[in-house]
Design a protein around this motif. Sequence first.
Motif, PDB file in Angstrom:
ATOM      1  N   SER A 172       1.575  12.162  11.641  1.00  0.00           N
ATOM      2  CA  SER A 172       0.243  12.759  11.552  1.00  0.00           C
ATOM      3  C   SER A 172      -0.846  11.735  11.275  1.00  0.00           C
ATOM      4  CB  SER A 172       0.217  13.824  10.461  1.00  0.00           C
ATOM      5  OG  SER A 172       0.511  13.245   9.211  1.00  0.00           O
ATOM      6  N   LYS A 173      -0.473  10.440  11.143  1.00  0.00           N
ATOM      7  CA  LYS A 173      -1.464   9.408  10.867  1.00  0.00           C
ATOM      8  C   LYS A 173      -1.833   8.684  12.162  1.00  0.00           C
ATOM      9  CE  LYS A 173      -0.083   8.550   6.102  1.00  0.00           C
ATOM     10  NZ  LYS A 173       0.934   9.577   5.964  1.00  0.00           N
ATOM     11  N   LEU A 174      -3.079   8.291  12.256  1.00  0.00           N
ATOM     12  CA  LEU A 174      -3.555   7.572  13.428  1.00  0.00           C
ATOM     13  C   LEU A 174      -2.970   6.159  13.466  1.00  0.00           C
ATOM     14  CD1 LEU A 174      -7.314   8.587  13.289  1.00  0.00           C
ATOM     15  CD2 LEU A 174      -5.567   9.475  14.809  1.00  0.00           C
ATOM     16  N   PRO A 175      -2.787   5.586  14.653  1.00  0.00           N
ATOM     17  CA  PRO A 175      -2.266   4.218  14.734  1.00  0.00           C
ATOM     18  C   PRO A 175      -3.129   3.201  13.983  1.00  0.00           C
ATOM     19  CG  PRO A 175      -2.158   5.261  16.866  1.00  0.00           C
ATOM     20  CD  PRO A 175      -2.890   6.201  15.970  1.00  0.00           C
TER      21      PRO A 175
ATOM     22  N   GLN B 133       0.832  -1.192   0.000  1.00  0.00           N
ATOM     23  CA  GLN B 133       0.000   0.000   0.000  1.00  0.00           C
ATOM     24  C   GLN B 133       0.876   1.256   0.000  1.00  0.00           C
ATOM     25  OE1 GLN B 133      -3.780   0.112   1.931  1.00  0.00           O
ATOM     26  NE2 GLN B 133      -3.292  -1.776   3.024  1.00  0.00           N
ATOM     27  N   THR B 134       0.279   2.342  -0.468  1.00  0.00           N
ATOM     28  CA  THR B 134       0.976   3.623  -0.512  1.00  0.00           C
ATOM     29  C   THR B 134       0.841   4.338   0.829  1.00  0.00           C
ATOM     30  OG1 THR B 134      -0.993   4.726  -1.347  1.00  0.00           O
ATOM     31  CG2 THR B 134       0.543   3.844  -2.977  1.00  0.00           C
ATOM     32  N   LYS B 135       1.511   5.456   0.937  1.00  0.00           N
ATOM     33  CA  LYS B 135       1.430   6.330   2.120  1.00  0.00           C
ATOM     34  C   LYS B 135       1.967   5.672   3.388  1.00  0.00           C
ATOM     35  CE  LYS B 135      -2.458   9.042   0.450  1.00  0.00           C
ATOM     36  NZ  LYS B 135      -2.641   8.550  -0.887  1.00  0.00           N
TER      37      LYS B 135
ATOM     38  N   LYS C 258      -3.611  -0.520   9.281  1.00  0.00           N
ATOM     39  CA  LYS C 258      -4.287  -0.940   8.048  1.00  0.00           C
ATOM     40  C   LYS C 258      -3.366  -0.832   6.836  1.00  0.00           C
ATOM     41  CE  LYS C 258      -9.153  -0.331   9.012  1.00  0.00           C
ATOM     42  NZ  LYS C 258     -10.408   0.239   8.523  1.00  0.00           N
ATOM     43  N   LEU C 259      -2.523   0.203   6.823  1.00  0.00           N
ATOM     44  CA  LEU C 259      -1.626   0.391   5.680  1.00  0.00           C
ATOM     45  C   LEU C 259      -0.527  -0.662   5.641  1.00  0.00           C
ATOM     46  CD1 LEU C 259      -1.254   4.266   5.685  1.00  0.00           C
ATOM     47  CD2 LEU C 259      -2.479   2.878   4.032  1.00  0.00           C
ATOM     48  N   GLY C 260      -0.275  -1.341   6.731  1.00  0.00           N
ATOM     49  CA  GLY C 260       0.756  -2.364   6.757  1.00  0.00           C
ATOM     50  C   GLY C 260       0.346  -3.658   6.101  1.00  0.00           C
ATOM     51  N   ARG C 261      -0.924  -3.814   5.822  1.00  0.00           N
ATOM     52  CA  ARG C 261      -1.414  -5.058   5.248  1.00  0.00           C
ATOM     53  C   ARG C 261      -1.090  -5.157   3.762  1.00  0.00           C
ATOM     54  NH1 ARG C 261      -7.324  -4.516   7.966  1.00  0.00           N
ATOM     55  NH2 ARG C 261      -6.682  -4.881  10.110  1.00  0.00           N
ATOM     56  N   ILE C 262      -1.030  -6.394   3.286  1.00  0.00           N
ATOM     57  CA  ILE C 262      -0.822  -6.663   1.869  1.00  0.00           C
ATOM     58  C   ILE C 262      -2.188  -6.888   1.232  1.00  0.00           C
ATOM     59  CG2 ILE C 262       0.248  -8.207   0.199  1.00  0.00           C
ATOM     60  CD1 ILE C 262       2.257  -6.617   1.774  1.00  0.00           C
ATOM     61  N   LEU C 263      -2.421  -6.279   0.078  1.00  0.00           N
ATOM     62  CA  LEU C 263      -3.696  -6.408  -0.626  1.00  0.00           C
ATOM     63  C   LEU C 263      -3.491  -7.105  -1.960  1.00  0.00           C
ATOM     64  CD1 LEU C 263      -5.222  -2.864  -0.092  1.00  0.00           C
ATOM     65  CD2 LEU C 263      -5.664  -4.924   1.211  1.00  0.00           C
ATOM     66  N   LEU C 264      -4.586  -7.478  -2.577  1.00  0.00           N
ATOM     67  CA  LEU C 264      -4.549  -8.042  -3.919  1.00  0.00           C
ATOM     68  C   LEU C 264      -4.828  -6.940  -4.928  1.00  0.00           C
ATOM     69  CD1 LEU C 264      -6.578 -11.325  -3.377  1.00  0.00           C
ATOM     70  CD2 LEU C 264      -4.114 -11.059  -3.488  1.00  0.00           C
ATOM     71  N   VAL C 265      -4.244  -7.073  -6.099  1.00  0.00           N
ATOM     72  CA  VAL C 265      -4.483  -6.124  -7.189  1.00  0.00           C
ATOM     73  C   VAL C 265      -5.924  -6.296  -7.649  1.00  0.00           C
ATOM     74  CG1 VAL C 265      -3.823  -5.578  -9.559  1.00  0.00           C
ATOM     75  CG2 VAL C 265      -2.078  -6.093  -7.880  1.00  0.00           C
ATOM     76  N   SER C 266      -6.585  -5.192  -7.972  1.00  0.00           N
ATOM     77  CA  SER C 266      -7.987  -5.262  -8.400  1.00  0.00           C
ATOM     78  C   SER C 266      -8.099  -5.995  -9.734  1.00  0.00           C
ATOM     79  CB  SER C 266      -8.568  -3.859  -8.529  1.00  0.00           C
ATOM     80  OG  SER C 266      -7.958  -3.185  -9.614  1.00  0.00           O
TER      81      SER C 266
END
Length: 65
Positions: A35-38, A26-28, A43-51
Amino acid sequence: MPKLKTHSGASKRFSKTGTGKIKRGQTKTRHILTSKLPKTKRKLGRILLVSEADEAKVARMIPYA
């Protein structure tokens, strides 16, 4: 048929699962994390599948992954 060239940038960003789907990060997640909430950072640390819309395009870039 000639060998296909792998897109080197895509090979660093994407990989295939055992069932043939394509994983992505994931980006960001690189900087300005104070400035980002824990919860957001977790959530951003997770690996996702390409759409499904982008899967064919990415699969062409990593033919031998």
